[in-house]
Enzyme design. Sequence first.
Site, PDB file in Angstrom:
ATOM      1  N   TYR A  60       0.454  -0.872   0.231  1.00  0.00           N
ATOM      2  CA  TYR A  60      -0.118   0.198   0.170  1.00  0.00           C
ATOM      3  C   TYR A  60       0.846   1.177   0.100  1.00  0.00           C
ATOM      4  O   TYR A  60       0.603   2.551   0.395  1.00  0.00           O
ATOM      5  CB  TYR A  60      -0.932  -0.298   1.564  1.00  0.00           C
ATOM      6  CG  TYR A  60      -2.011   1.020   1.338  1.00  0.00           C
ATOM      7  CD1 TYR A  60      -3.162   1.062   0.716  1.00  0.00           C
ATOM      8  CD2 TYR A  60      -1.951   1.531   2.226  1.00  0.00           C
ATOM      9  CE1 TYR A  60      -3.841   1.906   1.180  1.00  0.00           C
ATOM     10  CE2 TYR A  60      -3.268   2.320   2.388  1.00  0.00           C
ATOM     11  CZ  TYR A  60      -3.846   2.686   1.384  1.00  0.00           C
ATOM     12  OH  TYR A  60      -5.401   4.047   1.725  1.00  0.00           O
ATOM     13  N   TYR A  92     -10.277  -6.494   1.761  1.00  0.00           N
ATOM     14  CA  TYR A  92     -10.109  -6.448   2.534  1.00  0.00           C
ATOM     15  C   TYR A  92     -10.773  -7.590   2.409  1.00  0.00           C
ATOM     16  O   TYR A  92     -11.867  -8.244   3.854  1.00  0.00           O
ATOM     17  CB  TYR A  92     -11.634  -5.453   2.490  1.00  0.00           C
ATOM     18  CG  TYR A  92     -10.744  -4.343   3.431  1.00  0.00           C
ATOM     19  CD1 TYR A  92      -9.862  -3.277   3.113  1.00  0.00           C
ATOM     20  CD2 TYR A  92     -12.007  -3.244   4.520  1.00  0.00           C
ATOM     21  CE1 TYR A  92     -10.564  -1.727   3.614  1.00  0.00           C
ATOM     22  CE2 TYR A  92     -11.488  -2.187   4.779  1.00  0.00           C
ATOM     23  CZ  TYR A  92     -10.397  -1.251   4.451  1.00  0.00           C
ATOM     24  OH  TYR A  92     -10.548  -0.158   4.714  1.00  0.00           O
ATOM     25  N   HIS A 106     -14.303   4.479   5.924  1.00  0.00           N
ATOM     26  CA  HIS A 106     -13.732   4.710   5.512  1.00  0.00           C
ATOM     27  C   HIS A 106     -13.453   5.860   5.311  1.00  0.00           C
ATOM     28  O   HIS A 106     -14.621   6.835   4.488  1.00  0.00           O
ATOM     29  CB  HIS A 106     -13.225   3.363   4.602  1.00  0.00           C
ATOM     30  CG  HIS A 106     -11.693   3.992   3.803  1.00  0.00           C
ATOM     31  ND1 HIS A 106     -11.292   5.153   2.929  1.00  0.00           N
ATOM     32  CD2 HIS A 106     -10.815   3.584   4.493  1.00  0.00           C
ATOM     33  CE1 HIS A 106     -10.049   5.033   2.629  1.00  0.00           C
ATOM     34  NE2 HIS A 106      -9.686   4.232   3.306  1.00  0.00           N
ATOM     35  N   GLY A 107     -12.801   7.250   5.182  1.00  0.00           N
ATOM     36  CA  GLY A 107     -12.778   8.465   4.428  1.00  0.00           C
ATOM     37  C   GLY A 107     -12.589   8.358   3.315  1.00  0.00           C
ATOM     38  O   GLY A 107     -12.470   7.425   2.430  1.00  0.00           O
ATOM     39  N   ASP A 108     -13.536   9.234   2.267  1.00  0.00           N
ATOM     40  CA  ASP A 108     -14.032   9.773   0.909  1.00  0.00           C
ATOM     41  C   ASP A 108     -12.644   9.497  -0.031  1.00  0.00           C
ATOM     42  O   ASP A 108     -13.257   9.742  -0.803  1.00  0.00           O
ATOM     43  CB  ASP A 108     -15.330  10.154   1.169  1.00  0.00           C
ATOM     44  CG  ASP A 108     -14.427  11.413   0.724  1.00  0.00           C
ATOM     45  OD1 ASP A 108     -13.224  12.131   1.731  1.00  0.00           O
ATOM     46  OD2 ASP A 108     -15.374  12.628   0.867  1.00  0.00           O
ATOM     47  N   THR A 139     -10.556  14.300   6.701  1.00  0.00           N
ATOM     48  CA  THR A 139     -10.211  15.173   7.648  1.00  0.00           C
ATOM     49  C   THR A 139      -8.922  15.930   6.985  1.00  0.00           C
ATOM     50  O   THR A 139      -7.929  15.110   6.149  1.00  0.00           O
ATOM     51  CB  THR A 139      -9.901  14.968   8.620  1.00  0.00           C
ATOM     52  OG1 THR A 139     -10.836  14.388   9.322  1.00  0.00           O
ATOM     53  CG2 THR A 139      -9.914  16.235   9.473  1.00  0.00           C
ATOM     54  N   ASP A 221      29.808   3.535 -21.064  1.00  0.00           N
ATOM     55  CA  ASP A 221      29.354   2.677 -19.538  1.00  0.00           C
ATOM     56  C   ASP A 221      30.299   2.386 -18.865  1.00  0.00           C
ATOM     57  O   ASP A 221      31.213   1.359 -19.113  1.00  0.00           O
ATOM     58  CB  ASP A 221      28.236   1.616 -19.299  1.00  0.00           C
ATOM     59  CG  ASP A 221      27.760   0.891 -18.409  1.00  0.00           C
ATOM     60  OD1 ASP A 221      28.812   1.636 -16.066  1.00  0.00           O
ATOM     61  OD2 ASP A 221      27.373  -0.217 -18.000  1.00  0.00           O
TER      62      ASP A 221
HETATM   63  C1  SPV Z   1      23.640  -1.156 -14.895  1.00  0.00           C
HETATM   64  O1  SPV Z   1      22.128  -1.388 -15.119  1.00  0.00           O
HETATM   65  O2  SPV Z   1      24.321  -0.508 -15.432  1.00  0.00           O
HETATM   66  C2  SPV Z   1      23.964  -3.178 -15.107  1.00  0.00           C
HETATM   67  C3  SPV Z   1      22.801  -3.571 -15.528  1.00  0.00           C
HETATM   68  O3  SPV Z   1      25.199  -2.871 -14.895  1.00  0.00           O
HETATM   69  S1  SPV Z   1      23.725  -4.123 -17.456  1.00  0.00           S
HETATM   70  O4  SPV Z   1      23.869  -3.220 -18.126  1.00  0.00           O
HETATM   71  O5  SPV Z   1      23.135  -5.584 -17.990  1.00  0.00           O
HETATM   72  O6  SPV Z   1      25.130  -5.179 -16.350  1.00  0.00           O
HETATM   73 MG    MG Z   2      26.501  -1.215 -15.137  1.00  0.00          MG
END
Ligand code: SPV
Ligand code: MG
Length: 448
Positions: A60, A92, A106-108, A139, A221
């Site tokens: 939730y 529930y 329950h509040g609306d 409220t 990267d």
């Molecule tokens: C990243 O998200 O940078 C990871 C996962 O290292 S992967 O790109 O699959 O290597």
């Molecule tokens: Mg990575």
Amino acid sequence: MANRSAMQNCPASRITTMKTVYICLCTDIIHEGHLNIVNQAHKYGSVIVGALCDAALIRYNKFPTISLEERIKLYEGLDHVDQVVVQHDIMYSDIIDRLHPDYVVHGDNWKQGPESAIRENVLKLLSDYGGQLIEPAYTYNPEVKKIDRQLKEKLAMPEYRRRRLKQLIKIRPVVKALEVHSGLTGLIAEKTIVEHHGELDQFDAMWISSLCDSTAKGKPDIELVDMTSRFRTIDDVTEVTTKPIIFDGDTGGLTEHFVYTVRTLEKMGVSAVIIEDKTGLKKNSLFGTEVVQTQDSIENFSAKIAAGKKAQLTDDFMIIARIESLILERGMEDALERAFSFVRAGADGIMIHSRKKDPGEILEFCDRFRQADPGTPLVVVPSSFNTITEEELAAHGVNIVIYANQLTRSAFPAMQKTAEDILRYHRAKEVDDRLMPIKQIITLINEL
Ligand code: SPV
Ligand code: MG
């Protein structure tokens, strides 16, 4: 279960018509709004309060800051509460089946948004036996607003956020993490809730991917974006969210540097760092063997993990070892040998990665790892093997599933197409129907 006599302190007029009134509470702090609901309920009969259990609360988007036992005590202490029970199902269904209350109050405020699915279910359950729903106006005064904000912001504090991942691993069948790289993507991970087949669902955690953090900065990267800049991204995300963070630590760098990274991440409230067993100029795993990538030795990488564990100050923080043997085609036996060695060195979890479309090798690894090690958390990143569901992965012992790059990969083509079309048509009219309305973008971010 607490059980005070419903007959005590009841006015005579109520005893003659003693009906049962049910309220579900899912709060750690009682404010005027809750008291109003209890007072309203009291007018209709004997008040039973349901304390939502931890697992249901988490679904939730309300992570508990006190235990279920403490919440029960808190609710028992309220005037006009005759009985406190535990509610296990956010919809529930369990409790209404069991208690058949004459009224649910329950509040609306649940008439709109994803919670309306819960309301619909309650109305349907009550209609089966003639029960009634009472919805006093919610409220919403400055005091109530302040308490709601305090509760939320408490969860954003490093102490609370950091320990949440370990808590979630215990409670959730599988923890789902979404990639984030900015305040805005953090808000998407924080706030996106869907109703599907009568159930509400949302992400549990966030993944700060090196690939997407670098891509957002227009960089490759290759551990080029330095740690200070990566920490800045974490700051942007923690400013506007409360969910736990799993940080992609690449190789962890030199052991002498990694120990400082662990300290900083811990201090910032990050829950886990995942480091991969590669060395030198790291390239993204999804290149596999198309580029030169060097795997670290078991001895060196184990020493790095052990040094990181020694450096950390709290029991909450996790260092997760990522094994690249399948990516680098070194075989299953190598992957397993490394996994067991890294756990022996102190790793709090294992991430196994693959770039195959077929999840077969991932499942084989998970099954074989689980046979020998039933407890250590297992993490997977199903970017390539994306046909497998979270439930299937959980059945093979996976604890955390990371959606590592889908947000970035969906945003980029959308932005690129918009840029192309503006150039093509020399105006922005043609792109307008796929844009978020201006009114919505200026109100997207809540002001304090
Ligand atoms: C990243 O998200 O940078 C990871 C996962 O290292 S992967 O790109 O699959 O290597
Ligand atoms: Mg990575």
